[in-house]
Design a protein around this motif. Structure first.
Motif, mmCIF file in Angstrom:
data_model
loop_
_atom_site.group_PDB
_atom_site.id
_atom_site.type_symbol
_atom_site.label_atom_id
_atom_site.label_comp_id
_atom_site.label_asym_id
_atom_site.label_seq_id
_atom_site.Cartn_x
_atom_site.Cartn_y
_atom_site.Cartn_z
ATOM 1 N N TYR A 1 -14.905 6.437 2.219
ATOM 2 C CA TYR A 1 -13.836 6.165 1.271
ATOM 3 C C TYR A 1 -14.457 5.657 -0.038
ATOM 4 C CZ TYR A 1 -10.740 6.243 5.355
ATOM 5 O OH TYR A 1 -10.055 6.604 6.480
ATOM 6 N N LYS B 1 -2.446 13.517 0.508
ATOM 7 C CA LYS B 1 -2.504 12.427 1.482
ATOM 8 C C LYS B 1 -3.760 11.575 1.334
ATOM 9 C CE LYS B 1 1.250 13.824 3.622
ATOM 10 N NZ LYS B 1 2.489 13.049 3.605
ATOM 11 N N GLU C 1 -6.798 2.000 -6.820
ATOM 12 C CA GLU C 1 -6.613 3.359 -6.307
ATOM 13 C C GLU C 1 -7.838 3.765 -5.496
ATOM 14 O OE1 GLU C 1 -4.451 7.182 -8.074
ATOM 15 O OE2 GLU C 1 -6.163 6.511 -9.274
ATOM 16 N N TRP D 1 5.219 8.830 -4.082
ATOM 17 C CA TRP D 1 4.489 7.825 -3.311
ATOM 18 C C TRP D 1 5.368 7.269 -2.196
ATOM 19 C CZ3 TRP D 1 -0.613 7.000 -4.381
ATOM 20 C CH2 TRP D 1 -1.089 7.480 -5.607
ATOM 21 N N ASP E 1 -4.891 3.856 9.590
ATOM 22 C CA ASP E 1 -5.828 4.038 8.479
ATOM 23 C C ASP E 1 -6.197 2.716 7.814
ATOM 24 O OD1 ASP E 1 -5.898 6.721 8.890
ATOM 25 O OD2 ASP E 1 -4.539 7.259 7.259
ATOM 26 N N VAL F 1 0.848 -1.199 0.000
ATOM 27 C CA VAL F 1 0.000 0.000 0.000
ATOM 28 C C VAL F 1 0.881 1.245 0.000
ATOM 29 C CG1 VAL F 1 -1.879 1.215 1.151
ATOM 30 C CG2 VAL F 1 -1.749 -1.280 1.292
ATOM 31 N N ARG G 1 0.902 5.721 -0.103
ATOM 32 C CA ARG G 1 0.172 6.972 0.089
ATOM 33 C C ARG G 1 0.890 8.084 -0.689
ATOM 34 N NH1 ARG G 1 -3.302 8.841 3.946
ATOM 35 N NH2 ARG G 1 -2.824 7.128 5.370
ATOM 36 N N ILE H 1 -4.584 6.928 -2.138
ATOM 37 C CA ILE H 1 -3.972 5.658 -1.756
ATOM 38 C C ILE H 1 -3.924 4.737 -2.971
ATOM 39 C CG2 ILE H 1 -4.169 3.601 -0.299
ATOM 40 C CD1 ILE H 1 -3.497 6.041 1.324
ATOM 41 N N ARG H 2 -2.781 4.092 -3.171
ATOM 42 C CA ARG H 2 -2.642 3.074 -4.225
ATOM 43 C C ARG H 2 -2.264 1.751 -3.568
ATOM 44 N NH1 ARG H 2 -2.431 3.341 -10.344
ATOM 45 N NH2 ARG H 2 -3.314 5.394 -10.709
ATOM 46 N N SER H 3 -2.835 0.674 -4.057
ATOM 47 C CA SER H 3 -2.524 -0.638 -3.490
ATOM 48 C C SER H 3 -2.257 -1.646 -4.607
ATOM 49 C CB SER H 3 -3.679 -1.130 -2.606
ATOM 50 O OG SER H 3 -4.877 -1.227 -3.360
#
Length: 329
Positions: free
Chosen positions: A53, A22, A44, A82, A104, A15, A17, A25-27
């Motif tokens: 979210y 902020k 994303e 990132w 988070d 993950v 950020r 988020i990308r995973s």
């Protein structure tokens, strides 16, 4: 929420950020398929404060344009704009440490994750695996003092030692354990380096804290020379539920964006420039109010305006990434 069985078994999760925005988020999800094959999925998300979210419409790859190597990533690693905030790798983390999961991404502390099941389901699997090992396997109990511990990571061997109770309002003592033992044996007692006297902590006023609202709470505690726990306690005394650094930083970013927009509009449309300048003054006034009353939240109109700007930027960056990708083909 989708069933956990809807997806193939999770093999890895990384993950990131965005350091500038902020909320972004990308995973990277790596799933184990039948026959030993792997499926790598990049997703994303938008983590908006005080809003649910949401998973963004995927417009282009960032990390998986080439083969993604999970083992080359670790928490704290920077990749462009990132920052890697969490890594789970089944090949290495047979016993995932739940304490390493950021707040988070904690399904037990962040109920808003339920609105993005494509991420929360995988985090749920990691939590269940870690919880099962910590609580369900009696062979994984902590060793007694003096017994050896064998770590799977790095194949290191260390000995369990008694962990002393730490004073959260004290600086950590320097030097190795051997040096400390030698000093104690010689009868030399090193005094603790207190950050601030108790009477000084009691005198801390809201005005003292306000000087550092523009800093993260850890840096603020260092500048105030108090422990993090003490600072949080003082915040509760003043009715501050959450350190306002992020709110103020977010408003600062909006003000800077509007300043640039005013300069641009002055060359094209003076009336539009005046409207932008008016909104800038409103946000500057809102920032001053939050600095005086940090328990106040950002106004709904400002949040909506911030979200609109962020989505426009995101679409523009995605289109730019697509153009770059197509130019390479």
């Amino acid at each position: 929420m989708a069933s956990l069985q809807a997806s193939p078994p999770l093999k890895a999760l990384v993950v990131f950020r965005n350091r500038i925005h902020k909320e972004l988020i990308r995973s990277i999800h790596v799933y184990q398929l039948e026959g030993g094959a792997e499926e790598v999925v990049e997703r994303e998300y938008l983590f908006l404060e005080n809003l649910e979210y949401e998973e963004m419409k995927f417009l282009g790859k960032v990390f998986t344009l080439q083969k993604f190597d999970v083992s080359a990533h670790f928490a704290g690693m920077a990749n462009g704009v990132w920052d890697c905030i969490y890594v789970f790798n089944m090949d290495l983390d047979k016993q995932p440490n739940l304490e390493m999961i950021p707040e988070d991404l904690s399904i037990t502390r962040n109920p808003k994750l339920a609105s993005i099941p494509s991420l929360s389901n995988d985090l749920q699997m990691i939590f269940k695996l870690g919880h099962k090992i910590e609580c369900g396997d009696p062979s994984k109990v902590l060793p007694k003092e003096g017994e050896e511990i064998h770590s799977d990571v790095g194949h290191l061997t260390q000995r369990a030692q008694h962990v002393p109770v730490l004073d959260l309002n004290s600086l950590p003592c320097s030097g190795s354990d051997n040096e400390e033992n030698n000093q104690n044996a010689a009868g030399v007692v090193e005094k603790k380096q207190k950050r601030a006297a108790t009477k000084d902590i009691a005198r801390l006023a809201l005005e003292d804290l306000a000087k550092y609202f523009d800093l993260p709470i850890i840096e603020a505690s260092k500048n105030l020379k108090v422990g993090l726990t003490v600072l949080k306690k003082k915040c509760r005394e003043f009715g501050i539920p959450r350190w306002p650094h992020r709110k103020i930083k977010s408003l600062d970013s909006l003000i800077q964006d509007l300043q640039g927009e005013v300069k641009r509009q002055l060359e094209e449309d003076e009336a539009a420039a005046m409207a932008v300048a008016k909104r800038q003054r409103m946000i500057e006034s809102e920032k001053e109010s939050i600095e005086k009353k940090p328990f106040l939240d950002i106004q709904w109109e400002t949040k909506k305006f911030r979200q609109d700007i962020f989505k426009r930027r995101h679409r523009a960056r995605a289109l730019e990434n697509q153009s770059r990708t197509l130019s390479l083909l």
